[in-house]
Design a protein around this motif. Structure first.
Motif, mmCIF file in Angstrom:
data_model
loop_
_atom_site.group_PDB
_atom_site.id
_atom_site.type_symbol
_atom_site.label_atom_id
_atom_site.label_comp_id
_atom_site.label_asym_id
_atom_site.label_seq_id
_atom_site.Cartn_x
_atom_site.Cartn_y
_atom_site.Cartn_z
ATOM 1 N N GLU A 307 36.007 19.643 49.816
ATOM 2 C CA GLU A 307 34.924 19.593 50.797
ATOM 3 C C GLU A 307 34.286 20.955 51.033
ATOM 4 O OE1 GLU A 307 36.465 17.798 54.311
ATOM 5 O OE2 GLU A 307 37.093 15.973 53.285
ATOM 6 N N ARG A 308 34.805 21.978 50.344
ATOM 7 C CA ARG A 308 34.253 23.345 50.425
ATOM 8 C C ARG A 308 34.202 23.834 51.881
ATOM 9 N NH1 ARG A 308 34.916 22.041 45.659
ATOM 10 N NH2 ARG A 308 33.578 22.699 43.917
ATOM 11 N N GLN A 309 35.357 23.828 52.521
ATOM 12 C CA GLN A 309 35.459 24.250 53.907
ATOM 13 C C GLN A 309 35.871 25.721 53.972
ATOM 14 O OE1 GLN A 309 38.368 21.509 55.469
ATOM 15 N NE2 GLN A 309 36.799 20.063 56.116
ATOM 16 N N PRO A 310 35.047 26.582 54.525
ATOM 17 C CA PRO A 310 35.440 27.988 54.675
ATOM 18 C C PRO A 310 36.736 28.106 55.480
ATOM 19 C CG PRO A 310 33.109 27.717 55.149
ATOM 20 C CD PRO A 310 33.690 26.329 55.053
ATOM 21 N N GLY A 311 37.651 28.946 55.018
ATOM 22 C CA GLY A 311 38.918 29.122 55.693
ATOM 23 C C GLY A 311 40.037 28.266 55.156
ATOM 24 N N ARG A 312 39.714 27.267 54.366
ATOM 25 C CA ARG A 312 40.741 26.393 53.799
ATOM 26 C C ARG A 312 41.516 27.090 52.673
ATOM 27 N NH1 ARG A 312 44.671 22.489 53.007
ATOM 28 N NH2 ARG A 312 44.423 21.488 50.988
ATOM 29 N N LEU A 313 40.825 27.833 51.819
ATOM 30 C CA LEU A 313 41.448 28.337 50.596
ATOM 31 C C LEU A 313 41.318 29.851 50.497
ATOM 32 C CD1 LEU A 313 42.892 27.577 47.969
ATOM 33 C CD2 LEU A 313 40.641 27.211 46.923
ATOM 34 N N THR A 314 42.450 30.500 50.225
ATOM 35 C CA THR A 314 42.487 31.941 49.988
ATOM 36 C C THR A 314 43.014 32.196 48.591
ATOM 37 O OG1 THR A 314 42.874 32.476 52.326
ATOM 38 C CG2 THR A 314 43.525 34.134 50.713
ATOM 39 N N PHE A 315 42.244 32.918 47.789
ATOM 40 C CA PHE A 315 42.714 33.343 46.473
ATOM 41 C C PHE A 315 43.306 34.741 46.607
ATOM 42 C CE2 PHE A 315 39.628 30.363 44.136
ATOM 43 C CZ PHE A 315 40.644 29.453 43.863
ATOM 44 N N ILE A 316 44.577 34.860 46.265
ATOM 45 C CA ILE A 316 45.297 36.126 46.356
ATOM 46 C C ILE A 316 45.475 36.650 44.939
ATOM 47 C CG2 ILE A 316 47.364 37.282 47.222
ATOM 48 C CD1 ILE A 316 47.772 34.669 48.977
ATOM 49 N N THR A 317 44.680 37.635 44.566
ATOM 50 C CA THR A 317 44.703 38.122 43.187
ATOM 51 C C THR A 317 45.794 39.176 43.015
ATOM 52 O OG1 THR A 317 43.051 39.851 43.624
ATOM 53 C CG2 THR A 317 42.235 37.688 42.942
ATOM 54 N N ARG A 318 46.501 39.098 41.899
ATOM 55 C CA ARG A 318 47.576 40.048 41.588
ATOM 56 C C ARG A 318 47.478 40.424 40.106
ATOM 57 N NH1 ARG A 318 53.267 37.090 40.997
ATOM 58 N NH2 ARG A 318 53.181 38.463 39.208
ATOM 59 N N MET A 319 46.453 41.191 39.784
ATOM 60 C CA MET A 319 46.092 41.473 38.395
ATOM 61 C C MET A 319 46.751 42.722 37.825
ATOM 62 S SD MET A 319 44.068 38.959 37.870
ATOM 63 C CE MET A 319 42.916 37.816 38.636
ATOM 64 N N VAL A 343 38.421 32.916 50.730
ATOM 65 C CA VAL A 343 38.831 34.270 51.093
ATOM 66 C C VAL A 343 39.397 34.937 49.845
ATOM 67 C CG1 VAL A 343 40.436 35.660 52.450
ATOM 68 C CG2 VAL A 343 39.339 33.657 53.487
ATOM 69 N N TRP A 344 38.894 36.131 49.540
ATOM 70 C CA TRP A 344 39.447 36.924 48.443
ATOM 71 C C TRP A 344 40.392 37.969 49.035
ATOM 72 C CZ3 TRP A 344 38.917 35.388 43.598
ATOM 73 C CH2 TRP A 344 37.806 34.610 43.234
ATOM 74 N N ALA A 345 41.649 37.909 48.635
ATOM 75 C CA ALA A 345 42.634 38.883 49.098
ATOM 76 C C ALA A 345 43.305 39.529 47.895
ATOM 77 C CB ALA A 345 43.671 38.222 49.996
ATOM 78 N N CYS A 346 43.678 40.776 48.052
ATOM 79 C CA CYS A 346 44.290 41.531 46.961
ATOM 80 C C CYS A 346 45.783 41.721 47.222
ATOM 81 C CB CYS A 346 43.612 42.902 46.826
ATOM 82 S SG CYS A 346 44.348 43.974 45.571
ATOM 83 N N ASP A 347 46.603 41.243 46.297
ATOM 84 C CA ASP A 347 48.037 41.550 46.280
ATOM 85 C C ASP A 347 48.233 42.674 45.272
ATOM 86 O OD1 ASP A 347 50.711 41.779 45.709
ATOM 87 O OD2 ASP A 347 51.038 39.660 45.255
ATOM 88 N N PRO A 348 48.374 43.918 45.732
ATOM 89 C CA PRO A 348 48.475 45.046 44.804
ATOM 90 C C PRO A 348 49.916 45.374 44.433
ATOM 91 C CG PRO A 348 48.340 45.882 47.022
ATOM 92 C CD PRO A 348 48.367 44.368 47.140
ATOM 93 N N MET A 349 50.840 44.509 44.805
ATOM 94 C CA MET A 349 52.258 44.802 44.627
ATOM 95 C C MET A 349 52.800 44.261 43.303
ATOM 96 S SD MET A 349 52.596 46.298 47.608
ATOM 97 C CE MET A 349 54.353 46.558 47.814
ATOM 98 N N HIS A 350 52.628 42.962 43.065
ATOM 99 C CA HIS A 350 53.350 42.312 41.977
ATOM 100 C C HIS A 350 52.889 42.738 40.587
ATOM 101 C CE1 HIS A 350 54.544 39.680 45.325
ATOM 102 N NE2 HIS A 350 55.615 39.470 44.595
ATOM 103 N N GLY A 351 51.623 43.110 40.455
ATOM 104 C CA GLY A 351 51.137 43.528 39.140
ATOM 105 C C GLY A 351 51.466 44.961 38.801
ATOM 106 N N ASN A 352 52.135 45.655 39.697
ATOM 107 C CA ASN A 352 52.416 47.087 39.497
ATOM 108 C C ASN A 352 53.906 47.403 39.648
ATOM 109 O OD1 ASN A 352 49.568 48.019 39.244
ATOM 110 N ND2 ASN A 352 49.428 47.213 41.322
ATOM 111 N N THR A 353 54.741 46.453 39.284
ATOM 112 C CA THR A 353 56.186 46.617 39.378
ATOM 113 C C THR A 353 56.743 47.058 38.031
ATOM 114 O OG1 THR A 353 56.205 44.814 41.001
ATOM 115 C CG2 THR A 353 58.320 45.485 40.094
ATOM 116 N N TYR A 354 57.678 47.984 38.066
ATOM 117 C CA TYR A 354 58.315 48.440 36.820
ATOM 118 C C TYR A 354 59.719 48.932 37.130
ATOM 119 C CZ TYR A 354 57.398 53.236 38.420
ATOM 120 O OH TYR A 354 57.382 54.410 39.148
#
Length: 460
Positions: A307-319, A343-354
């Motif tokens: 239904e394209r409702q703002p606030g329903r879906l957040t994409f958390i990118t972990r590139m 909502v576009w959110a950045c997960d800067p943790m998981h893609g930078n683990t070593y």
């Protein structure tokens, strides 16, 4: 209805589910959970969805933060206080320094299960089941601790209830009053570079409040704070058992948390996790990692937000810092062109683990910062809103991520490496990160419209 929704997902492939050895014990625990009171209420979930809609429209910023993996031993007033205080300090920095309302969501009160890349762990020739979070088995590397025990789901429920009770007491009982911004900084952080900078900001907030007080009574919003709980909806037995029909609307809600998300390992379109999330009314997050595509994102929108409702879906990118600038633009362009307001959110943790030279799993603070910077650069170039960040942190003085103003080195990791799973930012690093994000947000040009709408209401 909770049983009905369980039937829906049980017919689909479900990744990362424990092979519980005692079916009778599992049935007993699930019966207890189905009869237990909700941990959150549907109206609270709706309120969060409204707040996230403001983020999707570019009017607010999402701060989602907390432990990588909560532990039952970590359910204490001191640890919850430290974690909440760190998030509140970060929010104060972002609200005041970036002039943006901040929606505060904790990775708290339910983050007790973790996906694993292998079913077993091998140490010195000994093979045992992998640790899957305190909701499933124990961290100690011995046979008894690693048994998969469904009774731990009951402990997860009780631990989550205790945590939420403390959070609600802290956030509504005066602890979160903006007039206490100095009191949040009385410990070791006050001696750190980030703490000193925070003290300067706190004095500015005090001056602003003094000016407002001279103009009349202070608004009640400064005395309390809206704070929401979230976790990965990994263990579908648990999530389905805590799904209820809202008497007001007739909709299904997962009352284990205000917001739940689907992880990188469980976002299969034909899988049980997506089916479950599609049927509940909560705000939903989805992790998008380097194996995902822009077309995957569009398909997930069709399934989870038809239904394209703002606030329903957040994409958390972990590139990962090395890929964010190359990969993210196609995602944002295609999703924006589809008309969906996510909502576009950045997960800067998981893609930078070593793994460090000393053998510890760690993350480099500068790489974390660089991924966030790339996230902002992409959105600035495309004219879209960098909606938020999703970080793993603790309120304790741990040494798990290298770098930062205190320059934690590889050799320092052994001093206080306490995480049950992945490395977390400590409190000083978290505050340092908040100041840097505030600068990025201000320079991106996205803060002007938010500031013009005021920032003392919903962001508090």
């Amino acid at each position: 209805m909770a049983a009905d929704i369980a039937d829906d997902w049980m017919s689909l492939p479900a990744a990362q589910q424990p092979a519980w050895p005692d079916p009778d014990a599992l049935r007993e625990v699930l019966a207890f959970l189905r009869s237990s009171p909700p941990l959150v209420y549907a109206a609270e979930c709706d309120q969060l969805r409204a707040r996230l809609a403001a983020v999707a429209r570019g009017e607010a910023f999402l701060l989602q933060a907390g432990d990588c993996a909560e532990t039952f031993d970590g359910v204490s007033a001191e640890q919850i206080d430290n974690k909440l205080r760190t998030i509140l300090q970060m929010a104060a920095v972002l609200t005041y320094a970036a002039s943006v309302p901040v929606v505060k969501v904790g990775r708290m009160a339910g983050q007790y299960a973790k996906p694993r890349s292998s079913e077993v762990e091998i140490r010195d020739g000994v093979t045992l089941p992998s640790y899957r979070g305190d909701a499933v088995n124990g961290l100690a590397f011995d046979q008894a601790a690693r048994v998969l025990d469904p009774h731990r789901l009951s402990r997860m429920y009780h631990a989550s209830a205790v945590t939420l009770n403390l959070v609600r007491a802290f956030t509504t009982g005066g602890y979160a009053d903006l007039r206490r911004v100095h009191a949040w900084n009385r410990d070791f952080v006050a001696l750190s570079p980030a703490g000193e900078r925070y003290e300067s900001l706190a004095r500015q907030i005090d001056s602003a409040l003094a000016f407002m007080r001279s103009c009349g009574p202070l608004p009640r919003e400064i005395e309390t704070v809206e704070f929401y709980a979230s976790h990965e909806a990994l263990l579908l037995d648990y999530e389905a058992a805590l799904t209820r029909v809202d008497s007001r609307s007739g909709y299904l809600y997962d009352v284990s948390a205000h917001m739940v998300w689907i992880g990188e390992r469980t976002r299969q379109l034909d899988g049980a996790h997506v089916e479950f999330a599609a049927r509940v009314r909560n705000p939903i997050g989805v992790k998008l990692g380097p194996t995902s595509t822009a077309d995957d994102a569009l398909a997930l929108i069709d399934r989870l937000d038809p239904e394209r409702q703002p606030g329903r879906l957040t994409f958390i990118t972990r590139m990962g810092a090395g890929r964010i600038r190359d990969v993210l633009p196609a995602f944002v362009e295609k999703v924006t062109a589809s008309g969906a307001q996510v909502v576009w959110a950045c997960d800067p943790m998981h893609g930078n683990t070593y793994e460090s030279e000393s053998g510890y799993k760690t993350r480099q603070f500068n790489r974390i910062l660089d991924e966030i910077r790339g996230f902002f650069e992409v959105h600035q170039y495309l004219g879209t809103h960098p909606g938020g960040i999703h970080v793993e942190l603790t309120g304790d003085d741990v040494t798990e991520c290298v770098g930062g103003a205190h320059e934690i080195a590889d050799a320092d990791l052994r001093q206080r490496y306490e995480t049950a799973c992945d490395p977390r930012l400590n409190r000083s690093q978290s505050l340092e990160l908040a100041f840097m994000i505030a600068e990025m947000y201000g320079s991106s040009g996205r803060s002007t419209s938010a500031h013009s709408r005021g920032h003392c209401g919903q962001g508090r």
